[in-house]
Design a protein around this motif. Structure first.
Motif, PDB file in Angstrom:
ATOM      1  N   PRO A  16      18.312 -26.415 -41.918  1.00  0.00           N
ATOM      2  CA  PRO A  16      17.522 -26.353 -40.688  1.00  0.00           C
ATOM      3  C   PRO A  16      17.379 -27.721 -40.015  1.00  0.00           C
ATOM      4  O   PRO A  16      17.360 -28.753 -40.693  1.00  0.00           O
ATOM      5  N   ASN A  17      17.319 -27.696 -38.674  1.00  0.00           N
ATOM      6  CA  ASN A  17      16.911 -28.858 -37.884  1.00  0.00           C
ATOM      7  C   ASN A  17      17.954 -29.969 -37.717  1.00  0.00           C
ATOM      8  O   ASN A  17      17.611 -31.053 -37.256  1.00  0.00           O
ATOM      9  N   GLY A  19      20.533 -29.797 -35.684  1.00  0.00           N
ATOM     10  CA  GLY A  19      21.030 -29.824 -34.301  1.00  0.00           C
ATOM     11  C   GLY A  19      22.140 -28.818 -34.011  1.00  0.00           C
ATOM     12  O   GLY A  19      22.895 -28.990 -33.051  1.00  0.00           O
ATOM     13  N   SER A  36      14.133 -26.523 -31.160  1.00  0.00           N
ATOM     14  CA  SER A  36      12.835 -27.197 -31.287  1.00  0.00           C
ATOM     15  C   SER A  36      12.903 -28.238 -32.390  1.00  0.00           C
ATOM     16  O   SER A  36      13.834 -28.249 -33.180  1.00  0.00           O
ATOM     17  N   GLN A  40      13.842 -24.069 -38.942  1.00  0.00           N
ATOM     18  CA  GLN A  40      13.883 -22.594 -38.929  1.00  0.00           C
ATOM     19  C   GLN A  40      13.610 -22.018 -37.548  1.00  0.00           C
ATOM     20  O   GLN A  40      12.952 -20.987 -37.413  1.00  0.00           O
ATOM     21  N   LYS A 128      20.588 -42.017 -33.376  1.00  0.00           N
ATOM     22  CA  LYS A 128      19.378 -42.502 -34.044  1.00  0.00           C
ATOM     23  C   LYS A 128      19.639 -43.686 -34.973  1.00  0.00           C
ATOM     24  O   LYS A 128      18.704 -44.285 -35.491  1.00  0.00           O
ATOM     25  N   ALA A 156      24.761 -34.573 -30.392  1.00  0.00           N
ATOM     26  CA  ALA A 156      24.781 -33.330 -29.608  1.00  0.00           C
ATOM     27  C   ALA A 156      23.844 -33.436 -28.414  1.00  0.00           C
ATOM     28  O   ALA A 156      24.071 -32.834 -27.373  1.00  0.00           O
TER      29      ALA A 156
HETATM   30  N1  LIG Z   1      18.173 -37.792 -31.682  1.00  0.00           N
HETATM   31  C1  LIG Z   1      18.828 -36.623 -31.680  1.00  0.00           C
HETATM   32  N2  LIG Z   1      18.157 -35.472 -31.820  1.00  0.00           N
HETATM   33  C2  LIG Z   1      18.863 -34.328 -31.814  1.00  0.00           C
HETATM   34  C3  LIG Z   1      20.275 -34.291 -31.706  1.00  0.00           C
HETATM   35  N3  LIG Z   1      20.676 -32.991 -31.775  1.00  0.00           N
HETATM   36  C4  LIG Z   1      19.545 -32.256 -31.908  1.00  0.00           C
HETATM   37  N4  LIG Z   1      18.443 -33.048 -31.941  1.00  0.00           N
HETATM   38  C5  LIG Z   1      17.034 -32.637 -32.081  1.00  0.00           C
HETATM   39  O1  LIG Z   1      16.856 -32.094 -33.382  1.00  0.00           O
HETATM   40  C6  LIG Z   1      15.889 -31.039 -33.346  1.00  0.00           C
HETATM   41  C7  LIG Z   1      16.493 -29.773 -33.944  1.00  0.00           C
HETATM   42  O2  LIG Z   1      17.523 -29.302 -33.089  1.00  0.00           O
HETATM   43  P1  LIG Z   1      18.063 -27.795 -33.170  1.00  0.00           P
HETATM   44  O3  LIG Z   1      19.272 -27.728 -32.307  1.00  0.00           O
HETATM   45  O4  LIG Z   1      16.957 -26.820 -32.912  1.00  0.00           O
HETATM   46  O5  LIG Z   1      18.468 -27.743 -34.704  1.00  0.00           O
HETATM   47  P2  LIG Z   1      19.027 -26.493 -35.551  1.00  0.00           P
HETATM   48  O6  LIG Z   1      19.978 -27.075 -36.553  1.00  0.00           O
HETATM   49  O7  LIG Z   1      19.555 -25.461 -34.637  1.00  0.00           O
HETATM   50  O8  LIG Z   1      17.694 -26.003 -36.286  1.00  0.00           O
HETATM   51  P3  LIG Z   1      17.390 -24.533 -36.954  1.00  0.00           P
HETATM   52  O9  LIG Z   1      17.653 -23.492 -35.907  1.00  0.00           O
HETATM   53  O10 LIG Z   1      15.933 -24.643 -37.281  1.00  0.00           O
HETATM   54  O11 LIG Z   1      18.251 -24.427 -38.153  1.00  0.00           O
HETATM   55  C8  LIG Z   1      15.465 -30.883 -31.885  1.00  0.00           C
HETATM   56  O12 LIG Z   1      14.280 -31.597 -31.686  1.00  0.00           O
HETATM   57  C9  LIG Z   1      16.648 -31.504 -31.136  1.00  0.00           C
HETATM   58  O13 LIG Z   1      16.277 -32.021 -29.863  1.00  0.00           O
HETATM   59  C10 LIG Z   1      20.966 -35.545 -31.544  1.00  0.00           C
HETATM   60  O14 LIG Z   1      22.176 -35.632 -31.434  1.00  0.00           O
HETATM   61  N5  LIG Z   1      20.185 -36.668 -31.569  1.00  0.00           N
END
Ligand SMILES: Nc1nc2c(ncn2[C@@H]2O[C@H](COP(=O)(O)OP(=O)(O)OP(=O)(O)O)[C@@H](O)[C@H]2O)c(=O)[nH]1
Ligand SMILES: [Mg+2]
Length: 298
Positions: A16-17, A19, A36, A40, A128, A156
């Protein structure tokens, strides 16, 4: 159409999380999958279909893989990830730059036995990190667990590395005619997006645990000439949760409804009249039967 047209399925998986949904949205240049900062967020596999002159790439966004999922909902989400790997052409294993934990390791366990030439490692959130030289030893460490055909650092959120990824995907997909009409961008219908965009506002606006006990059903979706009328139910588990979501004088629900309506008007390019009700179904996230009633099995 050229006779070297490429078509294939590309699954986006990871803990999860990391991106995954952000990546899908960027690739298809449209906000389809909700995003978000809370883990999850994604609960359903979602296709984002990108059709160009040379290729049709069918991306599958999946829920973050959980370790030993406890609730029926979480087990259902993990099954989605496993299903996304059936008949897949390429897997994008997404991780976060310089961050590796037991949940990433858990994804490696799932991927063991996958052919190397189907597996791309996506190292996301490179924006980051300040010291990029650390990436090399990080890549070495991850490659020690499993072999990859390609390793792509990216951001991303900033779009860094995504054009390169697209080229590599097209290069590695099989020659085949497109599977979907060129104007189709997803496998989901409008009701799905109505429910998801309401859920996104709940995730953004409520304290940490409440989104996990909420789910949405769409009871009415009437598409008229100039306006779409949507009736939605927000399901929670207890009366306490219901009163938090409604808020004092209905204020929280009003704010959630308004923000979701604006997002939906953008997606549908039409006026939307959204009415939402909060309802209780105790323990729904732990009951396979309740999950079925709430639309978790199509
Ligand atoms: N700094 C940064 N933040 C990112 C990047 N990609 C995604 N995020 C942030 O990471 C968080 C999670 O992004 P999601 O795309 O919802 O992640 P996910 O893998 O789909 O998460 P789940 O659906 O919960 O499994 C959000 O706050 C995004 O804005 C990136 O390349 N850089
Ligand atoms: Mg997601």
């Amino acid at each position: 159409m050229k006779n070297k047209f490429k078509t294939g399925y590309v699954s986006i998986i990871g803990r999860p999380n990391v991106g995954k949904s952000t990546l899908l949205n960027y690739m298809i240049n449209q906000k389809l999958s909700i995003v978000s900062r809370k883990p999850q967020t994604t609960r359903w596999n979602l296709y984002g279909i990108k059709t160009g002159n040379d290729a049709q790439i069918i991306f599958i966004d999946t829920p973050g893989l959980q370790k030993q999922p406890k609730s029926a909902l979480n087990r259902h989400m993990n099954r989605g990830v496993t299903h996304s790997l059936d008949h897949i052409d390429i897997i994008l294993f997404v991780i976060e730059a310089l961050k590796w934990n037991e949940l990433d390791q858990n994804v490696v366990e799932l991927l063991k036995g996958t052919q190397r030439n189907k597996l791309f490692l996506i190292i996301n959130k490179v924006d980051k990190i300040n010291d990029k030289s650390q990436l090399l030893s990080f890549i070495d460490m991850v490659s020690g667990y499993i072999e990859f055909k390609e390793i792509i650092p990216m951001s991303a959120i900033k779009g860094i590395g995504l054009a390169n990824l697209e080229l590599l995907l097209i290069k590695n997909l099989p020659i085949a005619p497109p599977l979907y009409p060129e104007d189709q961008v997803t496998d989901k219908n409008e009701r799905f997006f109505a429910a998801e965009f309401i859920r996104e506002q709940l995730i953004l606006r409520l304290s940490d645990e409440l989104p996990y006990v909420s789910t949405i059903t769409i009871d009415e979706f009437k598409d008229e000439d100039h306006i779409i009328h949507i009736h939605a139910s927000i399901w929670v588990e207890t009366r306490g949760q219901k009163s938090i979501i409604i808020g004092k004088n209905g204020n929280v629900l009003k704010v959630v409804g308004r923000a979701a309506r604006l997002q939906l008007e953008k997606l549908f390019d039409k006026k939307v009249n959204l009415k939402s009700w909060v309802k209780i179904k105790s323990n729904w996230a732990n009951s396979e039967q309740a999950l079925k009633q709430l639309g978790y099995y199509e």
